[in-house]
Design a protein around this motif. Structure first.
Motif, PDB file in Angstrom:
ATOM      1  N   VAL A   1      -2.036  -5.209   5.714  1.00  0.00           N
ATOM      2  CA  VAL A   1      -1.939  -3.848   6.267  1.00  0.00           C
ATOM      3  C   VAL A   1      -0.523  -3.582   6.782  1.00  0.00           C
ATOM      4  O   VAL A   1       0.013  -2.474   6.640  1.00  0.00           O
ATOM      5  CB  VAL A   1      -3.008  -3.651   7.369  1.00  0.00           C
ATOM      6  CG1 VAL A   1      -2.702  -2.438   8.224  1.00  0.00           C
ATOM      7  CG2 VAL A   1      -4.397  -3.498   6.738  1.00  0.00           C
ATOM      8  N   GLU A   2       0.117  -4.593   7.370  1.00  0.00           N
ATOM      9  CA  GLU A   2       1.509  -4.398   7.832  1.00  0.00           C
ATOM     10  C   GLU A   2       2.390  -3.932   6.666  1.00  0.00           C
ATOM     11  O   GLU A   2       3.216  -3.036   6.823  1.00  0.00           O
ATOM     12  CB  GLU A   2       2.096  -5.684   8.450  1.00  0.00           C
ATOM     13  CG  GLU A   2       3.512  -5.409   8.942  1.00  0.00           C
ATOM     14  CD  GLU A   2       4.345  -6.615   9.364  1.00  0.00           C
ATOM     15  OE1 GLU A   2       3.792  -7.601   9.889  1.00  0.00           O
ATOM     16  OE2 GLU A   2       5.576  -6.545   9.160  1.00  0.00           O
ATOM     17  N   GLU A   3       2.200  -4.540   5.511  1.00  0.00           N
ATOM     18  CA  GLU A   3       3.025  -4.164   4.353  1.00  0.00           C
ATOM     19  C   GLU A   3       2.804  -2.692   3.991  1.00  0.00           C
ATOM     20  O   GLU A   3       3.741  -1.970   3.690  1.00  0.00           O
ATOM     21  CB  GLU A   3       2.708  -5.055   3.148  1.00  0.00           C
ATOM     22  CG  GLU A   3       3.124  -6.500   3.334  1.00  0.00           C
ATOM     23  CD  GLU A   3       4.605  -6.652   3.657  1.00  0.00           C
ATOM     24  OE1 GLU A   3       5.429  -5.959   3.035  1.00  0.00           O
ATOM     25  OE2 GLU A   3       4.932  -7.461   4.550  1.00  0.00           O
ATOM     26  N   PHE A   4       1.541  -2.250   4.018  1.00  0.00           N
ATOM     27  CA  PHE A   4       1.272  -0.841   3.718  1.00  0.00           C
ATOM     28  C   PHE A   4       1.869   0.065   4.795  1.00  0.00           C
ATOM     29  O   PHE A   4       2.324   1.167   4.496  1.00  0.00           O
ATOM     30  CB  PHE A   4      -0.237  -0.591   3.565  1.00  0.00           C
ATOM     31  CG  PHE A   4      -0.735  -0.958   2.191  1.00  0.00           C
ATOM     32  CD1 PHE A   4      -0.486  -0.136   1.112  1.00  0.00           C
ATOM     33  CD2 PHE A   4      -1.423  -2.145   1.977  1.00  0.00           C
ATOM     34  CE1 PHE A   4      -0.915  -0.477  -0.161  1.00  0.00           C
ATOM     35  CE2 PHE A   4      -1.857  -2.496   0.706  1.00  0.00           C
ATOM     36  CZ  PHE A   4      -1.613  -1.662  -0.362  1.00  0.00           C
ATOM     37  N   GLY A   5       1.877  -0.418   6.049  1.00  0.00           N
ATOM     38  CA  GLY A   5       2.478   0.363   7.128  1.00  0.00           C
ATOM     39  C   GLY A   5       3.926   0.682   6.820  1.00  0.00           C
ATOM     40  O   GLY A   5       4.399   1.804   7.044  1.00  0.00           O
ATOM     41  N   ARG A   6       4.653  -0.277   6.277  1.00  0.00           N
ATOM     42  CA  ARG A   6       6.073  -0.081   5.969  1.00  0.00           C
ATOM     43  C   ARG A   6       6.256   0.888   4.793  1.00  0.00           C
ATOM     44  O   ARG A   6       7.247   1.602   4.697  1.00  0.00           O
ATOM     45  CB  ARG A   6       6.707  -1.430   5.634  1.00  0.00           C
ATOM     46  CG  ARG A   6       8.215  -1.430   5.614  1.00  0.00           C
ATOM     47  CD  ARG A   6       8.740  -2.819   5.307  1.00  0.00           C
ATOM     48  NE  ARG A   6       8.431  -3.227   3.949  1.00  0.00           N
ATOM     49  CZ  ARG A   6       9.178  -2.954   2.881  1.00  0.00           C
ATOM     50  NH1 ARG A   6      10.296  -2.309   3.026  1.00  0.00           N
ATOM     51  NH2 ARG A   6       8.815  -3.349   1.672  1.00  0.00           N
ATOM     52  N   GLY A   7       5.280   0.885   3.876  1.00  0.00           N
ATOM     53  CA  GLY A   7       5.397   1.742   2.689  1.00  0.00           C
ATOM     54  C   GLY A   7       4.819   3.119   2.962  1.00  0.00           C
ATOM     55  O   GLY A   7       5.529   4.059   3.310  1.00  0.00           O
ATOM     56  N   GLU A   8       3.496   3.218   2.817  1.00  0.00           N
ATOM     57  CA  GLU A   8       2.807   4.495   3.069  1.00  0.00           C
ATOM     58  C   GLU A   8       1.512   4.111   3.767  1.00  0.00           C
ATOM     59  O   GLU A   8       0.554   3.674   3.120  1.00  0.00           O
ATOM     60  CB  GLU A   8       2.535   5.211   1.743  1.00  0.00           C
ATOM     61  CG  GLU A   8       2.519   6.724   1.818  1.00  0.00           C
ATOM     62  CD  GLU A   8       1.462   7.278   2.772  1.00  0.00           C
ATOM     63  OE1 GLU A   8       1.730   8.300   3.418  1.00  0.00           O
ATOM     64  OE2 GLU A   8       0.362   6.704   2.888  1.00  0.00           O
ATOM     65  N   PRO A   9       1.496   4.221   5.118  1.00  0.00           N
ATOM     66  CA  PRO A   9       0.407   3.607   5.878  1.00  0.00           C
ATOM     67  C   PRO A   9      -0.995   4.017   5.448  1.00  0.00           C
ATOM     68  O   PRO A   9      -1.884   3.185   5.345  1.00  0.00           O
ATOM     69  CB  PRO A   9       0.666   4.069   7.317  1.00  0.00           C
ATOM     70  CG  PRO A   9       2.056   4.552   7.353  1.00  0.00           C
ATOM     71  CD  PRO A   9       2.459   4.923   5.963  1.00  0.00           C
ATOM     72  N   ALA A  10      -1.190   5.313   5.175  1.00  0.00           N
ATOM     73  CA  ALA A  10      -2.568   5.786   5.024  1.00  0.00           C
ATOM     74  C   ALA A  10      -3.156   5.583   3.643  1.00  0.00           C
ATOM     75  O   ALA A  10      -4.371   5.631   3.478  1.00  0.00           O
ATOM     76  CB  ALA A  10      -2.629   7.270   5.389  1.00  0.00           C
ATOM     77  N   CYS A  11      -2.301   5.321   2.634  1.00  0.00           N
ATOM     78  CA  CYS A  11      -2.851   5.318   1.271  1.00  0.00           C
ATOM     79  C   CYS A  11      -3.766   4.120   1.017  1.00  0.00           C
ATOM     80  O   CYS A  11      -4.531   4.118   0.067  1.00  0.00           O
ATOM     81  CB  CYS A  11      -1.743   5.389   0.230  1.00  0.00           C
ATOM     82  SG  CYS A  11      -0.840   3.868   0.076  1.00  0.00           S
ATOM     83  N   CYS A  12      -3.707   3.102   1.889  1.00  0.00           N
ATOM     84  CA  CYS A  12      -4.579   1.946   1.657  1.00  0.00           C
ATOM     85  C   CYS A  12      -5.925   2.113   2.347  1.00  0.00           C
ATOM     86  O   CYS A  12      -6.813   1.274   2.194  1.00  0.00           O
ATOM     87  CB  CYS A  12      -3.899   0.654   2.097  1.00  0.00           C
ATOM     88  SG  CYS A  12      -3.685   0.534   3.881  1.00  0.00           S
ATOM     89  N   ALA A  13      -6.089   3.208   3.135  1.00  0.00           N
ATOM     90  CA  ALA A  13      -7.322   3.350   3.920  1.00  0.00           C
ATOM     91  C   ALA A  13      -8.554   3.407   3.023  1.00  0.00           C
ATOM     92  O   ALA A  13      -9.576   2.779   3.318  1.00  0.00           O
ATOM     93  CB  ALA A  13      -7.250   4.599   4.797  1.00  0.00           C
ATOM     94  N   ALA A  14      -8.473   4.145   1.914  1.00  0.00           N
ATOM     95  CA  ALA A  14      -9.663   4.255   1.052  1.00  0.00           C
ATOM     96  C   ALA A  14      -9.990   2.926   0.378  1.00  0.00           C
ATOM     97  O   ALA A  14     -11.121   2.439   0.495  1.00  0.00           O
ATOM     98  CB  ALA A  14      -9.475   5.378   0.040  1.00  0.00           C
ATOM     99  N   PRO A  15      -9.014   2.274  -0.287  1.00  0.00           N
ATOM    100  CA  PRO A  15      -9.380   1.010  -0.945  1.00  0.00           C
ATOM    101  C   PRO A  15      -9.766  -0.095   0.039  1.00  0.00           C
ATOM    102  O   PRO A  15     -10.539  -0.983  -0.300  1.00  0.00           O
ATOM    103  CB  PRO A  15      -8.103   0.617  -1.707  1.00  0.00           C
ATOM    104  CG  PRO A  15      -7.260   1.824  -1.751  1.00  0.00           C
ATOM    105  CD  PRO A  15      -7.645   2.695  -0.614  1.00  0.00           C
ATOM    106  N   ALA A  16      -9.224  -0.048   1.264  1.00  0.00           N
ATOM    107  CA  ALA A  16      -9.498  -1.135   2.220  1.00  0.00           C
ATOM    108  C   ALA A  16     -10.733  -0.856   3.077  1.00  0.00           C
ATOM    109  O   ALA A  16     -11.205  -1.736   3.792  1.00  0.00           O
ATOM    110  CB  ALA A  16      -8.286  -1.347   3.127  1.00  0.00           C
ATOM    111  N   GLY A  17     -11.246   0.398   2.983  1.00  0.00           N
ATOM    112  CA  GLY A  17     -12.351   0.788   3.864  1.00  0.00           C
ATOM    113  C   GLY A  17     -13.581  -0.094   3.736  1.00  0.00           C
ATOM    114  O   GLY A  17     -14.301  -0.332   4.710  1.00  0.00           O
ATOM    115  N   GLY A  18     -13.824  -0.601   2.527  1.00  0.00           N
ATOM    116  CA  GLY A  18     -15.018  -1.419   2.304  1.00  0.00           C
ATOM    117  C   GLY A  18     -15.047  -2.650   3.178  1.00  0.00           C
ATOM    118  O   GLY A  18     -16.096  -3.037   3.716  1.00  0.00           O
TER     119      GLY A  18
END
Ligand code: FAD
Length: 431
Positions: A91-108
């Protein structure tokens, strides 16, 4: 005054805590983000005001990385990837890129932790194949209600703040109530709904129940237009006598309250790492900008005043990272550090969340300061990091409930019985 070394990037993690497997995963995700996300971050944010299609395309590519069902137990085809530390590092890596775009794939992973920990066979047999299909399959953890999120997250409330009712009718749960703000509202295929079977039962009345949609009696209200985290979807939805099989309750009386607390602590850990990623992104941008841009004849970062600011930013980021890594490692090792839902663990995870969010508010602000008018310009990202981080600070109990939960790790703090001494004195007088 010398330059801040960017070497810290290569020595971010203690190898004793962050395994080679975790470092491999970080590398994979970092590479994906550099290639696929960094070049189109602005377009993605613009897409959220339109058809959302660019965000969906990136989310499909994240699913293509193969992580979607990784949280599932191996017997259901997953990798049993349950580590809070691994999840937080990614999640830290996504924070540096585009924080919210991983919310849907990671929600599970967040929504299905309760069923996985409880070993709920009915839920896992019905839903695991869908997470492993290779197609996006999105889940949502639905807790917050119109009357307040903190009333549900505050342990002292013992479920009294949960107004969504679940009543057993034969072999089915009948659910009625409303939820507001859950991430992945409207884009989810299944919702893990925090309900109450009977408010007089306290923790025993708390029930986590899985609801696949579309389903009769389930409807949406409005979706939120927010300052940051625009690539994720939040909104209101309603349950009007929605019926699901009784086996779709995650655990059972008492266990579901534990699972709720466990999920809240887990979320505070990855929220901390999200904030660290955002701060790191803002720092990287400020460092690059201040090496190019000159004032008084030399690059900004060569000036003592600017170097001081950059040093303070780096200190905050690394201390924040160390704090979430330590707390997540402790959470992953209850055999050494005790029960994952202990007040001590709640306090440790919340220290990381509160500190990292406060730190990232300051760091993103400092990045904007160092960049002059470019700091607030849409063509750069400092202002986006600033907006995105503020959102993380507000969720999961916000700054105040967070501090109350930190205090709980140090002394008995029971908000609704503050005057125990007075009660005891009165009891003594009356006896
Ligand atoms: C982008 C986004 C995504 C979200 N995703 C989800 C999700 O996936 N699932 C979900 O269920 N919810 C989600 N939420 C909701 C979020 O968890 C809540 O907003 C949060 O818990 C706070 O609840 P509230 O907004 O109702 O504030 P309230 O509960 O009304 O609290 C308001 C303020 O009072 C403070 N406060 C609380 N208790 C006390 C006290 N005893 N003394 C003093 N001050 C106190 C709080 O810190 C807060 O600052 C999301 C929110 C956002 C913004």
């Amino acid at each position: 005054m010398g330059e801040i070394s960017i070497e810290i990037k290569d020595n971010r993690y203690m190898h004793e805590l962050v395994s080679p497997g975790d470092r491999f995963m970080i590398g994979l995700v970092r590479d994906f983000i550099e290639r696929e996300i960094m070049p189109i971050r602005r377009e993605m944010e613009a897409s959220t005001r339109g058809d959302f299609e660019l965000v969906r395309e990136i989310q499909r590519k994240i699913v293509g990385l193969g992580f979607q069902g990784a949280f599932l137990p191996m017997e259901y085809g997953g990798w049993n990837l349950t580590s809070a530390l691994t999840y937080s590092l990614v999640v830290e890596e996504f924070g540096r890129g585009e924080p919210a775009c991983c919310a849907a794939p990671a929600g599970g992973a967040w929504a299905f932790r309760p069923a996985c920990i409880a070993g709920n066979r009915a839920v896992l047999e019905d839903f695991a194949p869908r997470f492993l299909s290779g197609e996006p399959y999105v889940a949502c953890f639905a807790m917050t209600e119109p009357s307040g999120g903190c009333n549900i997250e505050n342990l002292d409330m013992r479920g009294k703040g949960i107004h969504t009712r679940a009543v057993l009718d034969g072999d089915e749960w009948v659910i009625s109530g409303a939820k507001v703000w859950p991430t992945n509202s409207g884009v989810s295929d299944v919702y893990c709904v925090v309900c109450n079977t009977d408010p007089s039962l306290g923790d025993e009345g708390i029930a986590l129940i899985y609801v696949p949609v579309p389903i009769e009696g389930f409807s949406f209200g409005r979706f939120e237009d927010k300052a940051g985290f625009r690539s994720s979807r939040e909104g209101d939805f309603y349950f009007d006598n929605v019926r699901v099989p009784r086996e779709y309750r995650a655990g059972g009386p008492g266990l579901d309250a534990e699972l709720l607390h466990d999920n809240l602590i887990f979320a505070r850990l990855f929220s901390a790492s999200w904030a660290v990623g955002i701060a790191q992104g803002a720092f990287d941008e400020a460092l690059a900008f201040t090496s190019e841009r000159k004032v008084a004849g030399k690059p900004i970062r060569q000036h003592t005043l600017a170097a001081n600011v950059l040093a303070d930013m780096a200190i905050g980021i690394q201390v924040g990272r160390d704090s979430y890594i330590n707390a997540a490692y402790m959470f992953d090792h209850p055999e050494t550090y005790g029960k994952r839902t202990s007040k001590h663990m709640l306090s440790r995870s919340t220290i990381a969340k509160v500190f990292c969010c406060d730190m990232a508010v300051k760091v993103t602000n400092q990045a904007m300061d160092l960049m002059g008018h470019y700091g607030c310009a849409g063509a750069w990202h400092a202002e986006k990091y600033w907006r995105d981080n503020k959102i993380i600070q507000l969720w999961e109990g916000g700054a105040q409930l967070g501090r109350m939960d930190v205090a709980r790790g140090y002394y008995h703090y029971d908000q609704f019985h503050p005057n125990r001494l007075y009660e005891r004195m009165r009891a003594m007088r009356e006896s």
